[in-house]
Motif scaffolding. Structure first.
Motif, PDB file in Angstrom:
ATOM      1  N   ASP A  59      31.373  36.704  -6.622  1.00 35.80           N
ATOM      2  CA  ASP A  59      32.702  36.324  -7.093  1.00 35.80           C
ATOM      3  C   ASP A  59      33.432  37.559  -7.620  1.00 35.80           C
ATOM      4  OD1 ASP A  59      32.260  33.669  -6.513  1.00 35.80           O
ATOM      5  OD2 ASP A  59      31.811  33.077  -8.581  1.00 35.80           O
ATOM      6  N   VAL A  60      34.757  37.489  -7.626  1.00 37.14           N
ATOM      7  CA  VAL A  60      35.586  38.557  -8.195  1.00 37.14           C
ATOM      8  C   VAL A  60      36.395  37.982  -9.352  1.00 37.14           C
ATOM      9  CG1 VAL A  60      37.489  40.169  -7.810  1.00 37.14           C
ATOM     10  CG2 VAL A  60      35.758  39.852  -6.056  1.00 37.14           C
ATOM     11  N   LEU A  61      36.283  38.602 -10.517  1.00 32.99           N
ATOM     12  CA  LEU A  61      37.062  38.242 -11.695  1.00 32.99           C
ATOM     13  C   LEU A  61      38.221  39.224 -11.780  1.00 32.99           C
ATOM     14  CD1 LEU A  61      36.813  36.267 -14.222  1.00 32.99           C
ATOM     15  CD2 LEU A  61      35.927  38.278 -15.431  1.00 32.99           C
ATOM     16  N   ASN A  79      39.679  41.678  -1.042  1.00 33.65           N
ATOM     17  CA  ASN A  79      39.588  41.296   0.367  1.00 33.65           C
ATOM     18  C   ASN A  79      38.146  41.313   0.871  1.00 33.65           C
ATOM     19  OD1 ASN A  79      42.371  40.926   0.565  1.00 33.65           O
ATOM     20  ND2 ASN A  79      42.736  43.056   1.158  1.00 33.65           N
ATOM     21  N   ALA A  80      37.375  42.301   0.418  1.00 37.22           N
ATOM     22  CA  ALA A  80      35.972  42.383   0.843  1.00 37.22           C
ATOM     23  C   ALA A  80      35.172  41.205   0.305  1.00 37.22           C
ATOM     24  CB  ALA A  80      35.360  43.699   0.367  1.00 37.22           C
ATOM     25  N   ARG A 136      34.349  33.956  -4.363  1.00 40.61           N
ATOM     26  CA  ARG A 136      35.543  33.312  -4.897  1.00 40.61           C
ATOM     27  C   ARG A 136      36.384  34.309  -5.694  1.00 40.61           C
ATOM     28  NH1 ARG A 136      32.946  28.558  -8.284  1.00 40.61           N
ATOM     29  NH2 ARG A 136      31.815  30.395  -9.026  1.00 40.61           N
ATOM     30  N   ILE A 137      37.706  34.127  -5.654  1.00 41.66           N
ATOM     31  CA  ILE A 137      38.627  34.948  -6.436  1.00 41.66           C
ATOM     32  C   ILE A 137      39.001  34.143  -7.677  1.00 41.66           C
ATOM     33  CG2 ILE A 137      40.735  36.317  -6.402  1.00 41.66           C
ATOM     34  CD1 ILE A 137      38.495  37.023  -4.280  1.00 41.66           C
ATOM     35  N   ILE A 193      45.155  40.398   0.511  1.00 40.49           N
ATOM     36  CA  ILE A 193      45.854  41.043  -0.597  1.00 40.49           C
ATOM     37  C   ILE A 193      46.327  42.418  -0.159  1.00 40.49           C
ATOM     38  CG2 ILE A 193      45.673  41.855  -2.980  1.00 40.49           C
ATOM     39  CD1 ILE A 193      45.549  38.800  -2.609  1.00 40.49           C
ATOM     40  N   GLN A 194      47.617  42.654  -0.316  1.00 42.61           N
ATOM     41  CA  GLN A 194      48.211  43.932   0.058  1.00 42.61           C
ATOM     42  C   GLN A 194      48.493  44.749  -1.197  1.00 42.61           C
ATOM     43  OE1 GLN A 194      51.583  42.237   2.280  1.00 42.61           O
ATOM     44  NE2 GLN A 194      50.644  43.032   4.152  1.00 42.61           N
TER      45      GLN A 194
END
Length: 342
Positions: free
Chosen positions: A54-56, A241-242, A249-250, A271-272
């Motif tokens: 997951d990404v926080l 993105n990775a 999960r974001i 995500i840009q």
């Protein structure tokens, strides 16, 4: 949708006046969207709900001492100034009170005259563009000496430690209010999440006038958000993105993170990186592209923030969760408890 659809009853005694000690001792209401299920936990239980991969995503903005007290040149009338958005080195958009005392051309004197401002233009009710002048700089040093932390008006007590209105990871100065969902994190809790394989990513959104502007239109779609400055680095975008490509999960921490990521996301959720100004207004009917889970505080009735969380979880589910939080004695708003929406 109508404004009254986002109203709820809140006893005044549930508006938190002081933060929890330690930070992660605040309560955590966990809403499982798919199961219509609530759990009552504490913020230090957060690792139980996040998984490796997951990404926080955190907002690393730092609140400046943006409230200044001055006097009008010539009359000495007391003027309150709340700095909101920096246009250039010495020019700011601000709220002034009372606005009637500050027509364009008015000079405001702060301290013993070491800092002055002239009203150059109006930006709406109470809004002014102020051009500052001073004999000695930098401006930030004068602001540190003359300014106050701009606590919301519903907080009647100043915290003994002004740093409690900053997140522990606040780094880039520029906000008029804290991204309050992040106030619950401690360095130890962040390290615990890293150790279990959660990636922590930072972006930037400087909180400005939108936080202070109430919704005054009955049809919420007619409300206009004030633009706020954001930055998403290439490294942050690549990490998010990775993780998504690997099935992670974001997890957005706060509505400022959600608004930033939804601003820079493509229709497919990519995500840009970039920087600029966003006035995105998220309310029910919005299709989310970038966020899977949300950590947030309990928000004011009829606010754009409760509209955003209602868009994410469903208005009926959010209002039902709020009713439960009131019944269970949760603490509300900036220094209050938190909610995790899965």
């Amino acid at each position: 949708m109508r404004l009254e659809e986002f109203d709820y009853d809140l006893p005044p005694e549930l508006i938190a006046q002081t933060p929890a000690e330690p930070r992660d001792a605040s309560r955590l209401l966990v809403l499982h969207r798919d199961r219509d299920y609530l759990e009552h936990r504490h913020f230090y239980d957060l690792p139980a709900y996040l998984r490796p991969g997951d990404v926080l995503v955190l907002n690393e903005t730092r609140v400046i001492p943006a409230r200044l007290w001055g006097r009008r040149a010539g009359t000495g009338a007391r003027i309150e100034v709340l700095l909101l958005t920096r246009r250039d080195r010495d020019t700011w958009e601000a709220l002034v009170r009372p606005g009637r005392r500050v027509p364009v051309g008015t000079e405001i004197i702060f301290g013993q005259g070491e800092l002055r401002a002239r009203a150059m233009a109006t930006t709406g009710a109470g809004g002014r563009v102020l051009q500052f002048s001073y004999r000695e700089g930098p401006f930030e040093a004068l602001l540190d000496r003359l300014g106050e932390m701009p606590l919301p008006p519903y907080i009647k007590e100043k915290p003994e430690d002004p740093g409690r209105y900053q997140t522990v990871y606040a780094r880039v100065e520029g906000s008029a209010a804290a991204p309050t969902a992040g106030l619950h994190f401690t360095p130890r809790l962040l390290e615990q999440l890293r150790e279990q394989g959660v990636k922590i990513v930072y972006l930037l959104l400087h909180v400005g006038l939108g936080t202070f502007r109430p919704v005054k239109v009955e049809n919420i779609e007619e409300h206009q958000m004030h633009a706020e400055y954001y930055e998403v680095t290439p490294e942050a975008a690549a990490a998010i993105n990775a993780a998504r490509a690997r099935g992670g999960r974001i997890v957005g921490v706060g509505t400022t993170v959600v608004r930033t990521l939804e601003t820079v996301a493509t229709e497919t959720g990519l995500i840009q990186p970039g920087s600029g100004w966003t006035d995105i207004f998220i309310y029910p009917g919005y299709r989310f592209k970038a966020i899977d889970c949300l950590i947030t505080n309990f928000h004011l009735p009829k606010s754009t923030l409760i509209m955003l969380v209602s868009a994410f979880a469903g208005r009926e589910k959010i209002l039902a969760a709020y009713r439960t939080a009131v019944a269970e004695g949760y603490r509300f708003f900036s220094f209050g408890d938190a909610m995790l929406i899965l």
